[in-house]
Design a protein around this motif. Structure first.
Motif, PDB file in Angstrom:
ATOM      1  N   GLN A 179      -0.188  13.015 -15.961  1.00  0.00           N
ATOM      2  CA  GLN A 179       0.325  12.182 -14.874  1.00  0.00           C
ATOM      3  C   GLN A 179       1.839  12.032 -15.012  1.00  0.00           C
ATOM      4  O   GLN A 179       2.365  12.051 -16.127  1.00  0.00           O
ATOM      5  N   ALA A 180       2.504  11.850 -13.872  1.00  0.00           N
ATOM      6  CA  ALA A 180       3.954  11.604 -13.885  1.00  0.00           C
ATOM      7  C   ALA A 180       4.280  10.561 -12.834  1.00  0.00           C
ATOM      8  O   ALA A 180       3.767  10.612 -11.708  1.00  0.00           O
ATOM      9  N   TYR A 181       5.126   9.610 -13.215  1.00  0.00           N
ATOM     10  CA  TYR A 181       5.544   8.569 -12.277  1.00  0.00           C
ATOM     11  C   TYR A 181       6.562   9.119 -11.279  1.00  0.00           C
ATOM     12  O   TYR A 181       7.497   9.822 -11.662  1.00  0.00           O
ATOM     13  N   VAL A 182       6.354   8.773 -10.024  1.00  0.00           N
ATOM     14  CA  VAL A 182       7.336   9.054  -8.977  1.00  0.00           C
ATOM     15  C   VAL A 182       7.826   7.682  -8.504  1.00  0.00           C
ATOM     16  O   VAL A 182       7.146   6.989  -7.753  1.00  0.00           O
ATOM     17  N   ARG A 183       8.994   7.291  -8.987  1.00  0.00           N
ATOM     18  CA  ARG A 183       9.479   5.932  -8.743  1.00  0.00           C
ATOM     19  C   ARG A 183      10.165   5.777  -7.398  1.00  0.00           C
ATOM     20  O   ARG A 183      10.415   4.672  -6.942  1.00  0.00           O
ATOM     21  N   ASN A 184      10.494   6.889  -6.780  1.00  0.00           N
ATOM     22  CA  ASN A 184      11.118   6.885  -5.456  1.00  0.00           C
ATOM     23  C   ASN A 184      10.575   8.081  -4.681  1.00  0.00           C
ATOM     24  O   ASN A 184      10.600   9.200  -5.191  1.00  0.00           O
ATOM     25  N   PRO A 185      10.061   7.874  -3.464  1.00  0.00           N
ATOM     26  CA  PRO A 185       9.501   8.998  -2.704  1.00  0.00           C
ATOM     27  C   PRO A 185      10.485  10.147  -2.530  1.00  0.00           C
ATOM     28  O   PRO A 185      10.087  11.310  -2.456  1.00  0.00           O
ATOM     29  N   GLY A 186      11.779   9.837  -2.511  1.00  0.00           N
ATOM     30  CA  GLY A 186      12.786  10.888  -2.387  1.00  0.00           C
ATOM     31  C   GLY A 186      12.865  11.794  -3.591  1.00  0.00           C
ATOM     32  O   GLY A 186      13.426  12.892  -3.525  1.00  0.00           O
ATOM     33  N   ASP A 187      12.287  11.333  -4.723  1.00  0.00           N
ATOM     34  CA  ASP A 187      12.300  12.129  -5.951  1.00  0.00           C
ATOM     35  C   ASP A 187      11.028  12.953  -6.131  1.00  0.00           C
ATOM     36  O   ASP A 187      10.859  13.603  -7.171  1.00  0.00           O
ATOM     37  N   VAL A 191      10.332  15.662  -9.178  1.00  0.00           N
ATOM     38  CA  VAL A 191       9.342  15.421 -10.231  1.00  0.00           C
ATOM     39  C   VAL A 191       8.344  16.575 -10.297  1.00  0.00           C
ATOM     40  O   VAL A 191       8.007  17.064 -11.385  1.00  0.00           O
ATOM     41  N   LEU A 192       7.874  17.018  -9.151  1.00  0.00           N
ATOM     42  CA  LEU A 192       6.901  18.108  -9.126  1.00  0.00           C
ATOM     43  C   LEU A 192       7.507  19.400  -9.664  1.00  0.00           C
ATOM     44  O   LEU A 192       6.837  20.154 -10.383  1.00  0.00           O
ATOM     45  N   ASP A 193       8.784  19.639  -9.338  1.00  0.00           N
ATOM     46  CA  ASP A 193       9.445  20.875  -9.781  1.00  0.00           C
ATOM     47  C   ASP A 193       9.784  20.858 -11.269  1.00  0.00           C
ATOM     48  O   ASP A 193       9.670  21.871 -11.959  1.00  0.00           O
ATOM     49  N   GLU A 194      10.211  19.684 -11.770  1.00  0.00           N
ATOM     50  CA  GLU A 194      10.690  19.618 -13.150  1.00  0.00           C
ATOM     51  C   GLU A 194       9.585  19.381 -14.172  1.00  0.00           C
ATOM     52  O   GLU A 194       9.664  19.876 -15.301  1.00  0.00           O
ATOM     53  N   ILE A 195       8.560  18.631 -13.784  1.00  0.00           N
ATOM     54  CA  ILE A 195       7.533  18.245 -14.746  1.00  0.00           C
ATOM     55  C   ILE A 195       6.232  19.028 -14.549  1.00  0.00           C
ATOM     56  O   ILE A 195       5.501  19.270 -15.495  1.00  0.00           O
ATOM     57  N   HIS A 196       5.948  19.397 -13.315  1.00  0.00           N
ATOM     58  CA  HIS A 196       4.700  20.090 -12.987  1.00  0.00           C
ATOM     59  C   HIS A 196       3.485  19.247 -13.382  1.00  0.00           C
ATOM     60  O   HIS A 196       2.595  19.710 -14.116  1.00  0.00           O
ATOM     61  N   PRO A 197       3.427  18.012 -12.897  1.00  0.00           N
ATOM     62  CA  PRO A 197       2.290  17.163 -13.256  1.00  0.00           C
ATOM     63  C   PRO A 197       1.044  17.575 -12.478  1.00  0.00           C
ATOM     64  O   PRO A 197       1.115  18.274 -11.458  1.00  0.00           O
ATOM     65  N   ASP A 198      -0.080  17.103 -12.955  1.00  0.00           N
ATOM     66  CA  ASP A 198      -1.338  17.313 -12.254  1.00  0.00           C
ATOM     67  C   ASP A 198      -1.651  16.145 -11.330  1.00  0.00           C
ATOM     68  O   ASP A 198      -2.415  16.289 -10.373  1.00  0.00           O
ATOM     69  N   ILE A 199      -1.038  14.996 -11.637  1.00  0.00           N
ATOM     70  CA  ILE A 199      -1.245  13.784 -10.847  1.00  0.00           C
ATOM     71  C   ILE A 199       0.094  13.071 -10.677  1.00  0.00           C
ATOM     72  O   ILE A 199       0.800  12.838 -11.656  1.00  0.00           O
ATOM     73  N   ALA A 200       0.427  12.741  -9.437  1.00  0.00           N
ATOM     74  CA  ALA A 200       1.633  11.958  -9.149  1.00  0.00           C
ATOM     75  C   ALA A 200       1.241  10.490  -9.036  1.00  0.00           C
ATOM     76  O   ALA A 200       0.322  10.145  -8.287  1.00  0.00           O
ATOM     77  N   VAL A 201       1.910   9.633  -9.796  1.00  0.00           N
ATOM     78  CA  VAL A 201       1.600   8.202  -9.832  1.00  0.00           C
ATOM     79  C   VAL A 201       2.665   7.442  -9.054  1.00  0.00           C
ATOM     80  O   VAL A 201       3.855   7.519  -9.367  1.00  0.00           O
ATOM     81  N   MET A 202       2.215   6.678  -8.041  1.00  0.00           N
ATOM     82  CA  MET A 202       3.152   5.953  -7.184  1.00  0.00           C
ATOM     83  C   MET A 202       2.556   4.605  -6.787  1.00  0.00           C
ATOM     84  O   MET A 202       1.335   4.452  -6.685  1.00  0.00           O
ATOM     85  N   TRP A 203       3.435   3.630  -6.548  1.00  0.00           N
ATOM     86  CA  TRP A 203       2.986   2.360  -5.983  1.00  0.00           C
ATOM     87  C   TRP A 203       2.529   2.600  -4.551  1.00  0.00           C
ATOM     88  O   TRP A 203       3.105   3.407  -3.828  1.00  0.00           O
ATOM     89  N   ILE A 204       1.498   1.880  -4.151  1.00  0.00           N
ATOM     90  CA  ILE A 204       0.899   2.110  -2.836  1.00  0.00           C
ATOM     91  C   ILE A 204       1.913   1.938  -1.706  1.00  0.00           C
ATOM     92  O   ILE A 204       1.845   2.632  -0.695  1.00  0.00           O
ATOM     93  N   ASP A 205       2.885   1.036  -1.872  1.00  0.00           N
ATOM     94  CA  ASP A 205       3.886   0.811  -0.819  1.00  0.00           C
ATOM     95  C   ASP A 205       4.752   2.044  -0.570  1.00  0.00           C
ATOM     96  O   ASP A 205       5.390   2.156   0.481  1.00  0.00           O
ATOM     97  N   GLU A 206       4.804   2.951  -1.542  1.00  0.00           N
ATOM     98  CA  GLU A 206       5.648   4.143  -1.429  1.00  0.00           C
ATOM     99  C   GLU A 206       4.867   5.360  -0.919  1.00  0.00           C
ATOM    100  O   GLU A 206       5.420   6.446  -0.793  1.00  0.00           O
ATOM    101  N   ILE A 207       3.590   5.177  -0.635  1.00  0.00           N
ATOM    102  CA  ILE A 207       2.740   6.307  -0.258  1.00  0.00           C
ATOM    103  C   ILE A 207       2.446   6.282   1.243  1.00  0.00           C
ATOM    104  O   ILE A 207       2.116   5.241   1.807  1.00  0.00           O
ATOM    105  N   ASP A 208       2.581   7.440   1.859  1.00  0.00           N
ATOM    106  CA  ASP A 208       2.143   7.624   3.238  1.00  0.00           C
ATOM    107  C   ASP A 208       1.420   8.960   3.339  1.00  0.00           C
ATOM    108  O   ASP A 208       1.241   9.673   2.340  1.00  0.00           O
ATOM    109  N   ARG A 209       0.997   9.315   4.540  1.00  0.00           N
ATOM    110  CA  ARG A 209       0.228  10.557   4.712  1.00  0.00           C
ATOM    111  C   ARG A 209       1.032  11.783   4.311  1.00  0.00           C
ATOM    112  O   ARG A 209       0.499  12.747   3.760  1.00  0.00           O
ATOM    113  N   LYS A 210       2.332  11.764   4.602  1.00  0.00           N
ATOM    114  CA  LYS A 210       3.170  12.914   4.282  1.00  0.00           C
ATOM    115  C   LYS A 210       3.253  13.116   2.766  1.00  0.00           C
ATOM    116  O   LYS A 210       3.212  14.249   2.278  1.00  0.00           O
TER     117      LYS A 210
END
Length: 259
Positions: A179-187, A191-210
């Protein structure tokens, strides 16, 4: 001709409902176990997760002075045990005698501070998955311990720092539960490019369909953090509607899907 729009609408109704039903129900992860039912990070909390059918128990793993992994969120023993001071200054023989339940209630008096190996032994035959929130210790020793119980494919790994996350990925590129934390949707892409996580961890307020779609397009799952004591009904419904893969909650018992 006037009947045509009505006919189309009637035909579309089953399609709409089938699309909604096609969104898989997320896995439910209990933050430090079922920590409003039993004391956090204990075998009693794990037992509650197993009994209730909770998918995942998140736990915090820290090292003793003699290099034994224990379950403890804080670096100090003070809050959840009758010990005092940093756990790193205690030997396992003394930690094994501590009470980790009385602070939660008289019913739990005598609940021990568990070794991580004890949780692995309990989870292995039950189907319970684990999320290890790493605190201290050697990465390789931690992975080898988990593997010795046949739990490697059912254990997720999370780290508070990006540096530890990257280091773990470099050491174990074949582990597919990082897992890897995504602390800002803009990042997110960074995060996906640098860490290659299997799961992105985000606060629900930062998550949308996109966000969910971008992750799924790259074969990355999404874990929604919905923690806290207040009413999380709206946030939980949002996470399910968006199609996140995991919901991390302090009250997993409220989200277990009835079978």
């Amino acid at each position: 001709m006037k009947r045509l729009p009505v006919l189309i609408a009637i035909l579309l109704v089953p399609l709409v409902f089938s699309c909604r039903e096609s969104v898989p129900y997320p896995q439910i992860s209990g933050h430090r176990g079922a920590n409003f039912i039993a004391p956090e990070n204990t075998l009693a909390s794990a037992d509650s997760c197993i009994k209730l059918g909770i998918d995942v128990m998140e736990c915090d793993v820290v090292l003793s002075k003699d290099s034994v992994f224990y379950l403890l969120h804080d670096s100090l023993l003070n809050r959840t045990t009758d010990g005092r001071g940093p756990i790193r200054e205690w030997y396992s023989r003394d930690l094994d005698r501590l009470d980790a339940g009385s602070w939660f209630g008289d019913k739990w008096k005598g609940q021990k501070l568990p070794r991580f190996s004890e949780l692995l032994a309990k989870a292995a035959p039950t189907g319970l998955k684990l999320t290890v929130d790493y605190r201290t210790g050697d990465f390789r020793e931690l992975v080898e311990l988990i593997d010795s119980y046949g739990m490697l494919e059912r254990t997720y790994f999370t780290f508070s720092s990006d540096e530890d996350t990257k280091r773990f990925r470099a050491m174990f590129p074949w582990i597919h539960t990082l897992q890897a934390y995504v602390r800002n949707p803009g990042d997110l892409d960074k995060v996906l490019d640098e860490i290659h996580p299997d799961i992105a961890v985000m606060w629900i307020d930062e998550i949308d369909r996109k966000v969910v779609q971008r992750c799924h397009d790259r074969d990355v799952k999404v874990l929604a953090l919905i923690l806290g004591l207040d009413d999380k009904t709206a946030a939980n419904k949002k996470a399910i509607r968006l199609g996140v893969d995991v919901i991390a909650t302090d009250k997993p018992e409220l989200l277990v899907k009835k079978k």
